[in-house]
Motif scaffolding. Structure first.
Motif, mmCIF file in Angstrom:
data_model
loop_
_atom_site.group_PDB
_atom_site.id
_atom_site.type_symbol
_atom_site.label_atom_id
_atom_site.label_comp_id
_atom_site.label_asym_id
_atom_site.label_seq_id
_atom_site.Cartn_x
_atom_site.Cartn_y
_atom_site.Cartn_z
ATOM 1 N N SER A 4 0.830 -1.218 0.000
ATOM 2 C CA SER A 4 0.000 0.000 0.000
ATOM 3 C C SER A 4 0.855 1.255 0.000
ATOM 4 O O SER A 4 0.409 2.311 -0.421
ATOM 5 N N SER A 5 2.081 1.174 0.564
ATOM 6 C CA SER A 5 3.021 2.297 0.563
ATOM 7 C C SER A 5 4.297 1.790 -0.095
ATOM 8 O O SER A 5 4.406 0.604 -0.407
ATOM 9 N N ASN A 8 9.366 0.455 3.257
ATOM 10 C CA ASN A 8 10.054 1.168 4.339
ATOM 11 C C ASN A 8 10.860 0.166 5.135
ATOM 12 O O ASN A 8 10.306 -0.841 5.606
ATOM 13 N N SER A 23 -1.042 -2.520 6.695
ATOM 14 C CA SER A 23 -0.734 -1.286 5.964
ATOM 15 C C SER A 23 -0.828 -0.143 6.955
ATOM 16 O O SER A 23 -1.580 -0.214 7.925
ATOM 17 N N GLY A 24 -0.103 0.941 6.670
ATOM 18 C CA GLY A 24 -0.221 2.138 7.491
ATOM 19 C C GLY A 24 0.254 1.909 8.911
ATOM 20 O O GLY A 24 1.015 0.981 9.195
ATOM 21 N N PHE A 35 5.481 9.360 7.581
ATOM 22 C CA PHE A 35 5.287 8.057 6.922
ATOM 23 C C PHE A 35 3.823 7.620 6.830
ATOM 24 O O PHE A 35 2.991 8.007 7.642
ATOM 25 N N TYR A 36 3.562 6.792 5.848
ATOM 26 C CA TYR A 36 2.297 6.066 5.692
ATOM 27 C C TYR A 36 1.087 6.989 5.551
ATOM 28 O O TYR A 36 -0.024 6.613 5.916
ATOM 29 N N LYS A 37 1.302 8.197 5.023
ATOM 30 C CA LYS A 37 0.176 9.113 4.856
ATOM 31 C C LYS A 37 -0.747 8.633 3.734
ATOM 32 O O LYS A 37 -1.894 9.048 3.644
ATOM 33 N N ASP A 38 -0.209 7.771 2.863
ATOM 34 C CA ASP A 38 -1.000 7.304 1.725
ATOM 35 C C ASP A 38 -1.817 6.053 2.033
ATOM 36 O O ASP A 38 -2.547 5.561 1.177
ATOM 37 N N ALA A 39 -1.677 5.518 3.256
ATOM 38 C CA ALA A 39 -2.352 4.249 3.539
ATOM 39 C C ALA A 39 -2.928 4.239 4.952
ATOM 40 O O ALA A 39 -2.174 4.267 5.917
#
Ligand code: SF4
Length: 292
Positions: A4-5, A8, A23-24, A35-39
């Protein structure tokens, strides 16, 4: 593979296989985090995890270690982690250990006996981002736990014989707060037995709540000299047998060594760098850190 990202991982895990099981981030509230702002946080379905493990096998990749993706895959309950390990060992017999990033409160939903069994099936050396042992800072940065929880939960890993790594985030207290952060963090870690203490430095990026605090005048960054003095004090105060590494992109002067035997050498190196930084030798360094 399902990711999902982007991937990392710490620098030492470059040769691992990567597998998404969450995810996230389950917390997603630390003030400095980019980090993980997209998920948003999610747990991967077991069918999807099995599909990805089979894909690694089908591609012929032979990994010794799997580094689970997501900010804190160790949040998964014991039974699900055991299922994941079973599938990994079934399809990927070369794998000897399984790690990932973790939050301290991920340990809460596991007993010492369960942690012991998880260690037996290969879980080891998760990177716990405890960042500080200073309660005021932990609260200010919204870490979601206090120092006593760090000691309480990570002691369970010591009791269970599960190896782990702890992170120290230098500069977290900002201007004129380094020595308290260093001493309180060392005090917490001195009660534990991590295989590695891994240090990086706070570097502000736009759109984080902490950057907004800075714009409003509520937070001032530590100078490079202060950061080196803080690191000096942190290492000076550590009195356990462990390995220390500060080699992240946010660190201007890489330092590594075994404690206690290399402590004096590391402190001397830092003192030299403090003198250089006082002459302006690190001016502009942090502006050149473009990403983590
Ligand atoms: S726990 Fe880690 S990933 Fe999650 S918000 Fe805090 S720093 Fe970011």
């Amino acid at each position: 593979m399902h990711f999902s990202s982007g991937i990392n991982r710490p620098p030492y895990e470059a040769m691992d296989g990567f597998l998404q099981v969450t995810s996230g981030c389950s917390h997603a509230s630390c003030k400095f985090c980019t980090f993980y702002k997209d998920a948003p946080f999610a747990v991967s379905p077991m069918e999807e995890i099995e599909e990805d493990i089979k894909e690694i096998r089908d591609r012929g990749w032979k990994f010794q270690r799997i580094f689970l993706q997501g900010a804190d895959p160790f949040i998964l309950p014991y039974n699900k982690l055991m299922q994941v390990a079973e599938l990994i060992h079934q399809y990927l017999p070369s794998v000897e250990s399984i790690g990932g990033y973790a939050r301290v409160d991920n340990v809460r939903n596991k007993t010492v006996e369960q942690l012991r069994r998880l260690a037996e099936v290969g879980y080891s050396n998760f990177y716990f981002g405890n960042e500080s042992g200073d309660d005021k800072l932990l609260e200010r940065m919204n870490k979601g736990y206090k120092a006593e929880v760090v000691v309480e939960q990570l002691s369970k890993l010591d009791e269970a014989g599960m190896k782990y790594i702890v992170n120290f985030l230098g500069g977290l207290g900002g201007y004129n707060y380094g020595l308290s952060h260093a001493r309180e963090s060392a005090k917490v870690i001195n009660q534990l037995h991590p295989t590695l203490v891994y240090a990086s430095e706070l570097t502000l990026f736009p759109d984080t709540p902490l950057s907004k605090d800075k714009q409003k005048g509520l937070f001032a960054e530590a100078t490079e000299v202060e950061r080196l003095e803080e690191m000096y004090e942190f290492i000076r105060c550590l009195d356990i047998d462990t390995v220390f590494k500060a080699e992240h992109v946010t660190i201007p002067v890489p330092i590594r060594g075994k404690l206690p035997e290399d402590k004096q050498n590391m402190l001397e190196l830092l003192q030299e760098q403090i003198d250089i930084a006082k002459e302006g030798g690190l001016d502009g360094f942090r502006k050149r850190v473009m990403s983590l």
